[in-house]
Design a protein around this motif. Structure first.
Motif, short mmCIF file in Angstrom:
data_model
loop_
_atom_site.label_atom_id
_atom_site.label_comp_id
_atom_site.label_asym_id
_atom_site.label_seq_id
_atom_site.Cartn_x
_atom_site.Cartn_y
_atom_site.Cartn_z
N GLU A 1 48.15 -53.94 -49.69
CA GLU A 1 47.83 -53.21 -48.46
C GLU A 1 46.35 -53.33 -48.11
O GLU A 1 45.98 -53.42 -46.94
CB GLU A 1 48.18 -51.72 -48.60
N VAL A 2 45.50 -53.33 -49.12
CA VAL A 2 44.06 -53.47 -48.90
C VAL A 2 43.75 -54.87 -48.38
O VAL A 2 43.01 -55.04 -47.41
CB VAL A 2 43.27 -53.17 -50.19
N LEU A 3 44.34 -55.88 -49.02
CA LEU A 3 44.14 -57.26 -48.55
C LEU A 3 44.55 -57.40 -47.09
O LEU A 3 43.84 -58.01 -46.29
CB LEU A 3 44.94 -58.25 -49.41
N GLU A 4 45.68 -56.83 -46.75
CA GLU A 4 46.20 -56.94 -45.38
C GLU A 4 45.28 -56.24 -44.38
O GLU A 4 44.91 -56.81 -43.35
CB GLU A 4 47.62 -56.36 -45.31
N ALA A 5 44.91 -55.02 -44.67
CA ALA A 5 44.10 -54.24 -43.73
C ALA A 5 42.72 -54.87 -43.52
O ALA A 5 42.28 -55.05 -42.38
CB ALA A 5 43.95 -52.80 -44.24
N TRP A 6 42.04 -55.19 -44.59
CA TRP A 6 40.69 -55.75 -44.46
C TRP A 6 40.73 -57.16 -43.88
O TRP A 6 39.84 -57.54 -43.12
CB TRP A 6 39.94 -55.70 -45.78
N SER A 7 41.73 -57.94 -44.23
CA SER A 7 41.86 -59.27 -43.64
C SER A 7 42.03 -59.17 -42.13
O SER A 7 41.40 -59.91 -41.37
CB SER A 7 43.07 -60.02 -44.22
N PHE A 8 42.89 -58.25 -41.70
CA PHE A 8 43.12 -58.06 -40.27
C PHE A 8 41.81 -57.73 -39.56
O PHE A 8 41.47 -58.31 -38.53
CB PHE A 8 44.17 -56.97 -40.02
N GLY A 9 41.08 -56.75 -40.09
CA GLY A 9 39.82 -56.35 -39.48
C GLY A 9 38.81 -57.48 -39.42
O GLY A 9 38.15 -57.69 -38.40
#
Length: 118
Positions: free
Chosen positions: A12-20
């Motif tokens: 979830e962290v990888l996904e959120a920060w990657s998106f940003g």
């Protein structure tokens, strides 16, 4: 394009920060632990490494030590993004900035911009 390597064992962290990061124009590569990160760095050096501290396999501190031990990678800026307590004198020379989880996206992106001078 500025290349960022994002290392965290939480999907979830990888996904959120990657998106940003991608939303504001960074090229992002992801790794789930220090070993995967080192393999990615060997393929292509990033302009910035963002890593968690506590991960299975190779943790963030060991990753940063391995990075700093290699002259060709020693100057890659490192942002430590962790929920672990990190004292003011912990990791001297291993990372350039520390953000505590959960960091606000605005703070995260501002720190990334500062470290990449972007």
């Amino acid at each position: 394009m500025t290349r960022v390597l994002l290392v965290d064992d939480e999907p979830e962290v990888l996904e959120a920060w990657s998106f940003g990061l991608e939303y504001v124009g960074y090229d992002v590569e992801r790794a789930r632990d220090g070993r995967q990160a080192l393999a990615a760095i060997q393929r292509q050096s990033p302009d910035l490494l963002i890593t968690d501290l506590m991960m299975p396999g190779m943790n963030g501190e060991d990753l940063c030590r391995a990075l700093r031990d290699q002259p060709r990678w020693a100057n890659i800026p490192v942002l430590l993004h962790t929920s672990a307590y990190v004292g003011a004198n912990d990791g001297i020379g291993l990372w350039d900035a520390v953000l505590r989880k959960p960091a606000r996206m605005e703070d995260f992106l501002a720190t990334v911009a500062q470290l990449t001078r972007g």
